[in-house]
Design a protein around this motif. Structure first.
Motif, PDB file in Angstrom:
ATOM      1  N   SER A   1     -11.937 -62.045 -47.634  1.00 15.67           N
ATOM      2  CA  SER A   1     -11.812 -63.085 -48.672  1.00 15.67           C
ATOM      3  C   SER A   1     -10.361 -63.470 -48.915  1.00 15.67           C
ATOM      4  O   SER A   1     -10.077 -64.606 -49.318  1.00 15.67           O
ATOM      5  CB  SER A   1     -12.428 -62.598 -49.988  1.00 15.67           C
ATOM      6  N   SER A   2      -9.436 -62.545 -48.690  1.00 18.25           N
ATOM      7  CA  SER A   2      -8.027 -62.838 -48.963  1.00 18.25           C
ATOM      8  C   SER A   2      -7.207 -63.126 -47.707  1.00 18.25           C
ATOM      9  O   SER A   2      -6.010 -63.328 -47.783  1.00 18.25           O
ATOM     10  CB  SER A   2      -7.400 -61.690 -49.754  1.00 18.25           C
TER      11      SER A   2
ATOM     12  N   ASP B   1     -17.275 -53.254 -49.238  1.00 17.28           N
ATOM     13  CA  ASP B   1     -16.457 -53.833 -50.312  1.00 17.28           C
ATOM     14  C   ASP B   1     -15.026 -54.078 -49.833  1.00 17.28           C
ATOM     15  O   ASP B   1     -14.440 -55.124 -50.106  1.00 17.28           O
ATOM     16  CB  ASP B   1     -16.454 -52.919 -51.546  1.00 17.28           C
ATOM     17  N   GLU B   2     -14.466 -53.101 -49.095  1.00 19.29           N
ATOM     18  CA  GLU B   2     -13.115 -53.251 -48.533  1.00 19.29           C
ATOM     19  C   GLU B   2     -13.076 -54.395 -47.526  1.00 19.29           C
ATOM     20  O   GLU B   2     -12.126 -55.170 -47.493  1.00 19.29           O
ATOM     21  CB  GLU B   2     -12.686 -51.973 -47.814  1.00 19.29           C
TER      22      GLU B   2
ATOM     23  N   GLU C   1     -13.361 -57.779 -49.323  1.00 20.46           N
ATOM     24  CA  GLU C   1     -12.100 -58.042 -50.027  1.00 20.46           C
ATOM     25  C   GLU C   1     -11.035 -58.516 -49.041  1.00 20.46           C
ATOM     26  O   GLU C   1     -10.326 -59.494 -49.281  1.00 20.46           O
ATOM     27  CB  GLU C   1     -11.625 -56.799 -50.774  1.00 20.46           C
ATOM     28  N   TYR C   2     -10.927 -57.837 -47.903  1.00 17.90           N
ATOM     29  CA  TYR C   2      -9.940 -58.227 -46.890  1.00 17.90           C
ATOM     30  C   TYR C   2     -10.244 -59.620 -46.348  1.00 17.90           C
ATOM     31  O   TYR C   2      -9.344 -60.475 -46.266  1.00 17.90           O
ATOM     32  CB  TYR C   2      -9.914 -57.206 -45.743  1.00 17.90           C
TER      33      TYR C   2
END
Length: 186
Positions: free
Chosen positions: A184-185, A177-178, A181-182
């Protein structure tokens, strides 16, 4: 509570603490080191262009073999199977983010092949059995039953340079998940 089901994390596992062992990794170049993959190929991570995720893990448990004594009491040791399965389950997302993934441990490729087949992993595991990559990057290790094993670290690499480090990784099944998230941004 201890469980012999490697797909589940026991409750009350000790949480690993950030000892600062990975503070100097960001910005480092990946050294030219040849590692054997579970496909039998030799992989030099320094030659791969684009985005890579390397998750270093202690060892994959084999249901036919016992884990080392006290395994569940070693902070961060338990959870290699749930972590691998989470990267498997989100592999398509990682591909959509133009990211290649490898798992890395100190186990032999032959030992790792069992996990790839049993867990249906769509990516390769790399053997750092001689600790060449781990020592080159000065990654944190621990000793158990006369084995030197990686502490759980996940790094994101862009064109051979480390751009993000996740350490300590806990719980291991949520690391994906981390990572997503990283990615994707960034």
């Amino acid at each position: 509570m201890t469980t012999n089901n490697y797909n589940e994390l026991p409750t009350n596992l000790p949480v690993p603490l950030d000892d600062g062992a990975c503070n100097d990794l960001k910005g480092k170049k990946i050294p030219s080191v040849e590692l054997t993959s579970t496909t039998g190929h030799i992989v030099d991570l320094s030659e791969i262009r684009g985005k890579l995720v390397l998750y270093f893990y202690p060892m994959t448990g084999n249901p036919r073999e016992s884990l080392p004594n006290g395994w569940d009491q070693i902070p961060g040791a338990r959870g290699c199977t749930p972590q691998a399965c989470s990267f498997r389950d989100h592999h398509k997302e990682l591909q959509e983010l133009n990211t290649q993934v490898f798992g890395v441990s100190t186990q032999s490729s032959e030992y790792q092949k069992e996990a790839v087949e049993r867990l249906h992993l769509p990516f390769e595991l790399l053997s750092d059995s001689k600790l060449t990559l781990s020592n080159s990057l000065n990654l944190p290790l621990f000793e158990v039953d006369s084995m030197s094993l990686n502490k759980r670290v996940t790094i994101i690499i862009q064109d051979g340079t480390i751009e993000k480090v996740f350490y300590p990784v806990f719980p291991p099944d949520k690391n994906i998940d981390e990572v997503i998230e990283y990615l994707s941004s960034n």
